[in-house]
Design an enzyme around this catalytic site. Sequence first.
Site, PDB file in Angstrom:
ATOM      1  N   ARG A  10      11.111  -7.953 -22.988  1.00 15.06           N
ATOM      2  CA  ARG A  10      11.940  -9.098 -23.374  1.00 15.06           C
ATOM      3  C   ARG A  10      12.329  -9.824 -22.091  1.00 15.06           C
ATOM      4  O   ARG A  10      12.077  -9.359 -20.997  1.00 15.06           O
ATOM      5  CB  ARG A  10      13.142  -8.710 -24.250  1.00 15.06           C
ATOM      6  N   GLY A  11      12.991 -11.004 -22.289  1.00 12.82           N
ATOM      7  CA  GLY A  11      13.265 -11.860 -21.136  1.00 12.82           C
ATOM      8  C   GLY A  11      12.139 -12.883 -21.076  1.00 12.82           C
ATOM      9  O   GLY A  11      10.952 -12.498 -21.157  1.00 12.82           O
ATOM     10  N   ALA A  12      12.514 -14.168 -20.946  1.00 11.87           N
ATOM     11  CA  ALA A  12      11.511 -15.230 -21.105  1.00 11.87           C
ATOM     12  C   ALA A  12      10.277 -15.072 -20.201  1.00 11.87           C
ATOM     13  O   ALA A  12       9.139 -15.073 -20.694  1.00 11.87           O
ATOM     14  CB  ALA A  12      12.184 -16.593 -20.909  1.00 11.87           C
ATOM     15  N   ARG A  68       7.841 -14.482 -30.760  1.00 16.17           N
ATOM     16  CA  ARG A  68       9.255 -14.844 -30.584  1.00 16.17           C
ATOM     17  C   ARG A  68       9.309 -16.355 -30.356  1.00 16.17           C
ATOM     18  O   ARG A  68       8.637 -16.855 -29.448  1.00 16.17           O
ATOM     19  CB  ARG A  68       9.894 -14.077 -29.413  1.00 16.17           C
ATOM     20  N   GLN A 105      21.817  -5.934 -23.637  1.00 19.14           N
ATOM     21  CA  GLN A 105      20.959  -6.074 -22.448  1.00 19.14           C
ATOM     22  C   GLN A 105      21.779  -5.985 -21.159  1.00 19.14           C
ATOM     23  O   GLN A 105      21.272  -5.583 -20.119  1.00 19.14           O
ATOM     24  CB  GLN A 105      20.216  -7.423 -22.465  1.00 19.14           C
ATOM     25  N   ASP A 161      16.102 -19.375 -21.824  1.00 19.96           N
ATOM     26  CA  ASP A 161      14.861 -19.148 -22.584  1.00 19.96           C
ATOM     27  C   ASP A 161      14.107 -20.443 -22.795  1.00 19.96           C
ATOM     28  O   ASP A 161      12.886 -20.447 -22.988  1.00 19.96           O
ATOM     29  CB  ASP A 161      15.176 -18.485 -23.917  1.00 19.96           C
ATOM     30  N   ASN A 181      19.905 -20.030 -24.412  1.00 21.40           N
ATOM     31  CA  ASN A 181      19.936 -18.727 -23.745  1.00 21.40           C
ATOM     32  C   ASN A 181      20.616 -17.728 -24.681  1.00 21.40           C
ATOM     33  O   ASN A 181      21.060 -18.081 -25.779  1.00 21.40           O
ATOM     34  CB  ASN A 181      20.667 -18.826 -22.403  1.00 21.40           C
ATOM     35  N   LYS A 182      20.668 -16.496 -24.251  1.00 22.07           N
ATOM     36  CA  LYS A 182      21.200 -15.404 -25.079  1.00 22.07           C
ATOM     37  C   LYS A 182      22.511 -15.777 -25.747  1.00 22.07           C
ATOM     38  O   LYS A 182      23.381 -16.369 -25.114  1.00 22.07           O
ATOM     39  CB  LYS A 182      21.361 -14.170 -24.177  1.00 22.07           C
TER      40      LYS A 182
HETATM   41  O1  MRU Z   1      16.422 -11.575 -26.325  1.00 26.23           O
HETATM   42  P1  MRU Z   1      16.070 -11.434 -24.870  1.00 26.23           P
HETATM   43  O2  MRU Z   1      16.599 -10.190 -24.244  1.00 26.23           O
HETATM   44  O3  MRU Z   1      14.608 -11.656 -24.619  1.00 26.23           O
HETATM   45  O4  MRU Z   1      16.840 -12.651 -24.195  1.00 26.23           O
HETATM   46  C1  MRU Z   1      16.750 -12.819 -22.808  1.00 26.23           C
HETATM   47  C2  MRU Z   1      17.636 -13.886 -22.308  1.00 26.23           C
HETATM   48  O5  MRU Z   1      18.305 -14.566 -23.060  1.00 26.23           O
HETATM   49  C3  MRU Z   1      17.591 -14.160 -20.850  1.00 26.23           C
HETATM   50  O6  MRU Z   1      18.826 -14.650 -20.424  1.00 26.23           O
HETATM   51  C4  MRU Z   1      16.508 -15.203 -20.559  1.00 26.23           C
HETATM   52  O7  MRU Z   1      15.282 -14.829 -21.088  1.00 26.23           O
HETATM   53  C5  MRU Z   1      16.349 -15.456 -19.116  1.00 26.23           C
HETATM   54  S1  MRU Z   1      15.648 -14.036 -18.350  1.00 26.23           S
HETATM   55  C6  MRU Z   1      14.994 -14.296 -16.911  1.00 26.23           C
END
Ligand code: MRU
Length: 353
Positions: free
Chosen positions: A46-48, A89, A196, A237, A247-248
């Site tokens: 996970r993470g963009a 996703r 996270q 994201d 973002n999250k």
């Molecule tokens: O649902 P996730 O854990 O994939 O969400 C991740 C985030 O929201 C991060 O803040 C975002 O991807 C930036 S990570 C470099």
Amino acid sequence: MPTVSWDPRGPSVQMIDQRLIPNQVKTLQLTSIEEVIEAIQTMAVRGAPAIGAAAAFGLALAAEQSQAETVDALRDELTESCEMIARARPTAVNLRWALDRILRKTAEVRYQSVAEFQAAVLAEAEALAEDDVRINRRMAEFGAAELPDRATVIHHCNTGALATVDHGTALGVVFTAHEQGKQIHVLVDETRPRLQGSRLTAWELQQAGIPFDIITDNAAGYFLASGEVDAVLVGADRVAANGDVANKIGTYMLALAAQANNVPFYCVAPTSTFDPAAATGDEIPIEERDPAEVLGLALLGQPVSPADCSARNPAFDITPHRLVTAFVTEQGILRPPFTDSILQALQSKDDQQ
Ligand code: MRU
């Protein structure tokens, strides 16, 4: 080790299983595109930027395993595979961006054989993963220069090495500032519902020897009002052309509280996270995940809600651009008016390619 990589044995896509951290550090060896898609959906990765790299290697795997007998047939198959992976996703634009980069680069060449085409897809996936680390380090230098020598920062979600191929985005700024000798203390938002922050960010900071405290998400306003926080650092994201940030979930509340208390709010994201096709945040799709992620938490071994409850679980929210102090990118710091500074950064990136 990188969060996501290519293992020529098999071959397979190798990744750290982020569902198990901090309790176990295990790697997965994924040998089919279906397994890669499942790993993205279930958030083993996970993470963009990390899901962008996983998608790229997933496509390389699809190419490698294809039975196509001609270059054109393989091209058709890969276009279909891209559609399958991109649906895994919806919010992080890096997923689509990574797949498009490979399709675009390989469309420019007339390959003499299927094997040559397969090798080119893998080479581009490898290049994308290498670029991610280089870009993150460059971005982190720009971000670290914004922080004073002693700083307390609030950080949301996980944007570290685990959210990228290596080093991270917003957390990468913290790592670089720490490497430079700055004394950074991190208040780590635990980041409900997938945690996270408390599972992944705290684990990464502990390994790096950077001081931190985990806070509940709803404590952020308290700390921002206390005057002890110098900056808020988050990743993204997807960023719309006007600077609205997906973002999250929880980022929007954090940005509101930061602005109300005159604390600078930085969004650290590579230009691959900017989506010029989305004019504003209204055009960014927000993933809604299984309510079980909200209801399934246990406290002292007990469920935290009555049986048969319903829940809503948006995974991201939109922070309007007016709440963002600046973007930290590999092209430098982008300040308002964002419509201009974002356009300029994306144009200079295109000129460099
Ligand atoms: O649902 P996730 O854990 O994939 O969400 C991740 C985030 O929201 C991060 O803040 C975002 O991807 C930036 S990570 C470099």
